[in-house]
Structures are given as C-alpha cells and as structure tokens.
Scaffold this motif. Structure first.
Motif, PDB file in Angstrom:
ATOM      1  N   PHE A  69      23.174  19.518  27.019  1.00  0.00           N
ATOM      2  CA  PHE A  69      22.810  18.132  26.684  1.00  0.00           C
ATOM      3  C   PHE A  69      21.294  18.005  26.524  1.00  0.00           C
ATOM      4  O   PHE A  69      20.815  17.391  25.582  1.00  0.00           O
ATOM      5  CB  PHE A  69      23.317  17.165  27.756  1.00  0.00           C
ATOM      6  N   LYS A  70      20.560  18.598  27.439  1.00  0.00           N
ATOM      7  CA  LYS A  70      19.101  18.534  27.377  1.00  0.00           C
ATOM      8  C   LYS A  70      18.583  19.205  26.103  1.00  0.00           C
ATOM      9  O   LYS A  70      17.707  18.669  25.419  1.00  0.00           O
ATOM     10  CB  LYS A  70      18.486  19.193  28.614  1.00  0.00           C
ATOM     11  N   HIS A  71      19.134  20.354  25.779  1.00  0.00           N
ATOM     12  CA  HIS A  71      18.722  21.106  24.596  1.00  0.00           C
ATOM     13  C   HIS A  71      18.874  20.268  23.319  1.00  0.00           C
ATOM     14  O   HIS A  71      18.032  20.321  22.425  1.00  0.00           O
ATOM     15  CB  HIS A  71      19.532  22.395  24.481  1.00  0.00           C
ATOM     16  N   TYR A  72      19.944  19.494  23.242  1.00  0.00           N
ATOM     17  CA  TYR A  72      20.221  18.692  22.048  1.00  0.00           C
ATOM     18  C   TYR A  72      19.738  17.243  22.158  1.00  0.00           C
ATOM     19  O   TYR A  72      20.022  16.431  21.282  1.00  0.00           O
ATOM     20  CB  TYR A  72      21.709  18.747  21.696  1.00  0.00           C
ATOM     21  N   GLY A  73      19.003  16.938  23.217  1.00  0.00           N
ATOM     22  CA  GLY A  73      18.444  15.598  23.366  1.00  0.00           C
ATOM     23  C   GLY A  73      19.481  14.526  23.656  1.00  0.00           C
ATOM     24  O   GLY A  73      19.278  13.356  23.339  1.00  0.00           O
ATOM     25  N   LEU A  74      20.573  14.929  24.267  1.00  0.00           N
ATOM     26  CA  LEU A  74      21.638  13.995  24.642  1.00  0.00           C
ATOM     27  C   LEU A  74      21.556  13.723  26.134  1.00  0.00           C
ATOM     28  O   LEU A  74      21.051  14.537  26.896  1.00  0.00           O
ATOM     29  CB  LEU A  74      23.002  14.579  24.280  1.00  0.00           C
ATOM     30  N   SER A  75      22.089  12.579  26.554  1.00  0.00           N
ATOM     31  CA  SER A  75      22.017  12.193  27.958  1.00  0.00           C
ATOM     32  C   SER A  75      23.272  12.640  28.723  1.00  0.00           C
ATOM     33  O   SER A  75      24.370  12.121  28.483  1.00  0.00           O
ATOM     34  CB  SER A  75      21.857  10.675  28.087  1.00  0.00           C
ATOM     35  N   PHE A  76      23.076  13.573  29.625  1.00  0.00           N
ATOM     36  CA  PHE A  76      24.175  14.015  30.481  1.00  0.00           C
ATOM     37  C   PHE A  76      24.621  12.868  31.380  1.00  0.00           C
ATOM     38  O   PHE A  76      25.813  12.694  31.623  1.00  0.00           O
ATOM     39  CB  PHE A  76      23.742  15.222  31.318  1.00  0.00           C
ATOM     40  N   THR A 109      29.302  12.746  17.866  1.00  0.00           N
ATOM     41  CA  THR A 109      27.965  12.968  18.422  1.00  0.00           C
ATOM     42  C   THR A 109      27.732  14.442  18.708  1.00  0.00           C
ATOM     43  O   THR A 109      26.692  14.991  18.338  1.00  0.00           O
ATOM     44  CB  THR A 109      27.762  12.135  19.705  1.00  0.00           C
ATOM     45  N   ILE A 110      28.697  15.083  19.337  1.00  0.00           N
ATOM     46  CA  ILE A 110      28.465  16.494  19.650  1.00  0.00           C
ATOM     47  C   ILE A 110      28.636  17.385  18.424  1.00  0.00           C
ATOM     48  O   ILE A 110      27.963  18.396  18.300  1.00  0.00           O
ATOM     49  CB  ILE A 110      29.284  16.997  20.862  1.00  0.00           C
ATOM     50  N   LEU A 111      29.494  16.986  17.496  1.00  0.00           N
ATOM     51  CA  LEU A 111      29.624  17.767  16.270  1.00  0.00           C
ATOM     52  C   LEU A 111      28.344  17.734  15.447  1.00  0.00           C
ATOM     53  O   LEU A 111      28.023  18.698  14.747  1.00  0.00           O
ATOM     54  CB  LEU A 111      30.801  17.264  15.436  1.00  0.00           C
ATOM     55  N   ASP A 168      24.622   9.662  30.707  1.00  0.00           N
ATOM     56  CA  ASP A 168      25.486   8.774  29.927  1.00  0.00           C
ATOM     57  C   ASP A 168      26.886   9.361  29.797  1.00  0.00           C
ATOM     58  O   ASP A 168      27.884   8.644  29.891  1.00  0.00           O
ATOM     59  CB  ASP A 168      24.905   8.527  28.535  1.00  0.00           C
ATOM     60  N   PHE A 169      26.947  10.668  29.579  1.00  0.00           N
ATOM     61  CA  PHE A 169      28.237  11.353  29.474  1.00  0.00           C
ATOM     62  C   PHE A 169      29.059  11.120  30.745  1.00  0.00           C
ATOM     63  O   PHE A 169      30.235  10.769  30.686  1.00  0.00           O
ATOM     64  CB  PHE A 169      28.012  12.850  29.243  1.00  0.00           C
ATOM     65  N   ILE A 170      28.428  11.299  31.886  1.00  0.00           N
ATOM     66  CA  ILE A 170      29.118  11.118  33.168  1.00  0.00           C
ATOM     67  C   ILE A 170      29.488   9.655  33.377  1.00  0.00           C
ATOM     68  O   ILE A 170      30.633   9.345  33.733  1.00  0.00           O
ATOM     69  CB  ILE A 170      28.243  11.639  34.334  1.00  0.00           C
ATOM     70  N   GLN A 171      28.554   8.749  33.156  1.00  0.00           N
ATOM     71  CA  GLN A 171      28.805   7.323  33.385  1.00  0.00           C
ATOM     72  C   GLN A 171      29.890   6.769  32.461  1.00  0.00           C
ATOM     73  O   GLN A 171      30.667   5.905  32.869  1.00  0.00           O
ATOM     74  CB  GLN A 171      27.518   6.523  33.209  1.00  0.00           C
TER      75      GLN A 171
END
Length: 73
Positions: free
Chosen positions: A29-36, A49-51, A38-41
């Motif tokens: 998530f960090k590598h791709y600038g996504l919020s881990f 988004t991940i594709l 947010d994923f958990i919450q």
C-alpha cells in the motif's frame, strides 16, 4: 465507500487467498501511495483502485476474488 461499476470489493480474505499477508500488504500500500488504514477501516478496497497499479499480485488477487464470487453465486 462507493464501489465502481464492473468492479468488486477486495477484502483481506481475498488478499490472503492470493498469497498476501498483512505485513507485506502494508508495504505494498505504501509503495503505491494507497492508505492501508483506509483499507482496514473500510473492510477492503475497490478492485479498480488496486488494478490501476498494474501490479501482477493485484491482478491475481482480483482474478481470484472474481472467481470466488462466481462460486458463491
């Protein structure tokens, strides 16, 4: 969180089905600038988004999640 048309909601169960783990997922998530967080919450993330990362593992996880959702039918 709103799901995009023709996409599915990817959960931690889907990540695990694809061979991922929480520790590696944090780095991914960090590598791709996504919020881990947010994923958990939110209990997951939209497959589009991940594709959009183009990552091979993301593609595999989405494909496995689609197959699983067809079998749940």
């Amino acid at each position: 969180m709103k799901q995009l048309e023709n996409s599915i909601w990817i959960t931690m169960a889907d990540i695990r089905r694809g061979g991922g783990c929480a520790w590696g997922l944090r780095a991914w998530f960090k590598h791709y600038g996504l919020s881990f967080n947010d994923f958990i919450q939110n209990g997951g993330i939209d497959s589009a988004t991940i594709l959009s990362t183009g990552d091979a593992l993301a593609i595999r996880i989405v494909e496995l999640a689609k197959q699983a959702s067809v079998h749940k039918g």
